[in-house]
Motif scaffolding. Structure first.
Motif, PDB file in Angstrom:
ATOM      1  N   GLU A 103       0.822  -1.209   0.000  1.00  0.00           N
ATOM      2  CA  GLU A 103       0.000   0.000   0.000  1.00  0.00           C
ATOM      3  C   GLU A 103       0.860   1.265   0.000  1.00  0.00           C
ATOM      4  N   ARG A 104       2.115   1.133   0.371  1.00  0.00           N
ATOM      5  CA  ARG A 104       2.998   2.295   0.456  1.00  0.00           C
ATOM      6  C   ARG A 104       4.262   2.026  -0.348  1.00  0.00           C
ATOM      7  N   ALA A 105       4.695   3.022  -1.123  1.00  0.00           N
ATOM      8  CA  ALA A 105       5.904   2.896  -1.937  1.00  0.00           C
ATOM      9  C   ALA A 105       6.791   4.102  -1.696  1.00  0.00           C
ATOM     10  N   VAL A 106       8.064   3.854  -1.380  1.00  0.00           N
ATOM     11  CA  VAL A 106       9.017   4.925  -1.085  1.00  0.00           C
ATOM     12  C   VAL A 106      10.275   4.712  -1.916  1.00  0.00           C
ATOM     13  N   ALA A 107      10.649   5.737  -2.678  1.00  0.00           N
ATOM     14  CA  ALA A 107      11.837   5.661  -3.535  1.00  0.00           C
ATOM     15  C   ALA A 107      13.048   6.221  -2.811  1.00  0.00           C
ATOM     16  N   ALA A 108      14.158   5.508  -2.895  1.00  0.00           N
ATOM     17  CA  ALA A 108      15.389   5.989  -2.258  1.00  0.00           C
ATOM     18  C   ALA A 108      15.885   7.264  -2.920  1.00  0.00           C
ATOM     19  N   ARG A 109      15.735   7.345  -4.233  1.00  0.00           N
ATOM     20  CA  ARG A 109      16.212   8.520  -4.980  1.00  0.00           C
ATOM     21  C   ARG A 109      15.226   8.881  -6.085  1.00  0.00           C
ATOM     22  N   ALA A 110      15.165  10.167  -6.379  1.00  0.00           N
ATOM     23  CA  ALA A 110      14.332  10.652  -7.475  1.00  0.00           C
ATOM     24  C   ALA A 110      15.092  11.715  -8.246  1.00  0.00           C
ATOM     25  N   SER A 111      14.892  11.728  -9.558  1.00  0.00           N
ATOM     26  CA  SER A 111      15.529  12.747 -10.393  1.00  0.00           C
ATOM     27  C   SER A 111      14.669  12.942 -11.636  1.00  0.00           C
ATOM     28  N   GLY A 112      14.827  14.088 -12.270  1.00  0.00           N
ATOM     29  CA  GLY A 112      14.057  14.333 -13.486  1.00  0.00           C
ATOM     30  C   GLY A 112      13.902  15.810 -13.752  1.00  0.00           C
ATOM     31  N   GLY A 113      12.864  16.157 -14.495  1.00  0.00           N
ATOM     32  CA  GLY A 113      12.643  17.558 -14.820  1.00  0.00           C
ATOM     33  C   GLY A 113      11.565  17.743 -15.857  1.00  0.00           C
ATOM     34  N   GLY A 114      11.290  19.010 -16.168  1.00  0.00           N
ATOM     35  CA  GLY A 114      10.300  19.380 -17.161  1.00  0.00           C
ATOM     36  C   GLY A 114      10.674  20.720 -17.770  1.00  0.00           C
ATOM     37  N   VAL A 115       9.776  21.277 -18.566  1.00  0.00           N
ATOM     38  CA  VAL A 115      10.074  22.506 -19.310  1.00  0.00           C
ATOM     39  C   VAL A 115       8.982  23.547 -19.077  1.00  0.00           C
ATOM     40  N   ILE A 116       9.401  24.774 -18.795  1.00  0.00           N
ATOM     41  CA  ILE A 116       8.499  25.923 -18.823  1.00  0.00           C
ATOM     42  C   ILE A 116       8.776  26.654 -20.132  1.00  0.00           C
ATOM     43  N   SER A 117       7.777  26.734 -20.986  1.00  0.00           N
ATOM     44  CA  SER A 117       7.970  27.338 -22.303  1.00  0.00           C
ATOM     45  C   SER A 117       8.209  28.838 -22.171  1.00  0.00           C
ATOM     46  N   TYR A 118       8.809  29.408 -23.213  1.00  0.00           N
ATOM     47  CA  TYR A 118       9.057  30.850 -23.202  1.00  0.00           C
ATOM     48  C   TYR A 118       7.745  31.635 -23.257  1.00  0.00           C
ATOM     49  N   ALA A 119       6.747  31.080 -23.936  1.00  0.00           N
ATOM     50  CA  ALA A 119       5.439  31.731 -23.958  1.00  0.00           C
ATOM     51  C   ALA A 119       4.827  31.768 -22.558  1.00  0.00           C
ATOM     52  N   GLU A 120       5.009  30.677 -21.811  1.00  0.00           N
ATOM     53  CA  GLU A 120       4.502  30.632 -20.441  1.00  0.00           C
ATOM     54  C   GLU A 120       5.263  31.609 -19.553  1.00  0.00           C
ATOM     55  N   ALA A 230      15.171  16.879  -7.953  1.00  0.00           N
ATOM     56  CA  ALA A 230      15.754  15.689  -7.329  1.00  0.00           C
ATOM     57  C   ALA A 230      15.235  15.576  -5.901  1.00  0.00           C
ATOM     58  N   GLY A 231      15.350  14.366  -5.353  1.00  0.00           N
ATOM     59  CA  GLY A 231      14.926  14.148  -3.977  1.00  0.00           C
ATOM     60  C   GLY A 231      15.379  12.791  -3.479  1.00  0.00           C
ATOM     61  N   THR A 232      15.285  12.589  -2.185  1.00  0.00           N
ATOM     62  CA  THR A 232      15.603  11.303  -1.559  1.00  0.00           C
ATOM     63  C   THR A 232      14.466  10.900  -0.637  1.00  0.00           C
ATOM     64  N   ASP A 233      14.326   9.587  -0.459  1.00  0.00           N
ATOM     65  CA  ASP A 233      13.249   9.048   0.386  1.00  0.00           C
ATOM     66  C   ASP A 233      11.906   9.654  -0.020  1.00  0.00           C
ATOM     67  N   VAL A 234      11.596   9.546  -1.292  1.00  0.00           N
ATOM     68  CA  VAL A 234      10.382  10.145  -1.857  1.00  0.00           C
ATOM     69  C   VAL A 234       9.219   9.171  -1.725  1.00  0.00           C
ATOM     70  N   GLN A 235       8.169   9.600  -1.040  1.00  0.00           N
ATOM     71  CA  GLN A 235       6.993   8.757  -0.872  1.00  0.00           C
ATOM     72  C   GLN A 235       6.136   8.839  -2.118  1.00  0.00           C
TER      73      GLN A 235
END
Length: 242
Positions: A103-120, A230-235
């Motif tokens: 019922e519960r999932a916890v990640a030791a590490r997290a990484s990633g990203g996204g984009v904010i457009s120039y129009a935004e 990024a993050g650690t111990d991500v629920q």
């Protein structure tokens, strides 16, 4: 020889059935995780979930997933007191432990990203005045191109800005803002240079990122400003443990 051939055929069939069962199980798990992530993160729609590694059932028995990828076409954040949109947000979660009967999932590490457009970015920088505004674009080498706009049309010289990030505060800093006194219409606006700096060169707070991850960096690209998180111990799902 006939018995050996029959045995090999049976092994192939059993192997195929095992593979199919594994893929069915992983598909069901991805759907379940997507539903729970939507609920726990308060999302408008379910993210795309991909569980990596094979076989999945072995990972499930060990209560640990090697890697889970989350993808969201759009994600809403807060930029100061405004609502902003991050496009193509992807978060990779590594070493995901399954707890409390899955019922519960916890990640030791997290990484990633996204984009904010120039129009935004231009929309977020505006103040509702459709006459005078600021536009953004890619200037190359990680820098931002900044232009003043009148009725949506760029006027005057191009300015170059650098991206700065300090915790959850971000800004586009411009060293020198040129004179606009000789530019028709815009040059007659009192204190136009100060107004440009006020709209562009100030700290803005980004909040509302997925729980457990923080802003790590910014980079100007052709598509917009890329946010790294990024993050650690991500629920990932479920309630906090007692």
């Amino acid at each position: 020889m006939r018995a050996l051939r029959i045995g090999l055929i049976l092994l192939v069939i059993l192997g195929g059935l095992a593979f199919a069962a594994d893929r069915v199980a992983v598909g069901m798990a991805e759907g379940e995780i997507a539903s729970k992530v939507r609920s726990s993160q308060g999302l408008d729609s379910e993210p795309s979930v991909s569980i990596k590694g094979f076989p999945f059932l072995t990972q499930l028995v060990g209560k640990k997933l090697d890697r889970v990828d989350l993808e969201m076409d759009t994600y809403t954040v807060q930029v100061d007191d405004q609502t902003g949109t991050v496009d193509d947000l992807v978060i990779r979660l590594d070493d995901v432990k399954l707890e409390n009967n899955y019922e519960r999932a916890v990640a030791a590490r997290a990484s990633g990203g996204g984009v904010i457009s120039y129009a935004e970015m231009a929309r977020l920088t505006g103040d509702g005045d459709s006459t005078f505004g600021v536009s953004f674009g890619y200037a190359g080498e990680g820098q931002i191109e900044v232009r003043v706009t009148v009725m949506g049309r760029a006027v005057g010289p191009t300015m170059i800005g650098d991206l700065d990030v300090d915790g959850d505060l971000v800004s586009v800093s411009i060293d020198d803002i040129p004179s606009f006194s000789d530019i028709p219409v815009i040059g007659s606006i009192p204190g136009i240079e100060d107004q440009i700096r006020q709209r562009v060169d100030q700290d803005r707070q980004i909040s509302g990122l997925p729980s457990g991850v923080e802003l790590e960096g910014l980079k100007a690209t052709e598509d917009g400003v890329t946010l790294s998180v990024a993050g650690t111990d991500v629920q990932l799902t479920g309630a906090a443990s007692e």
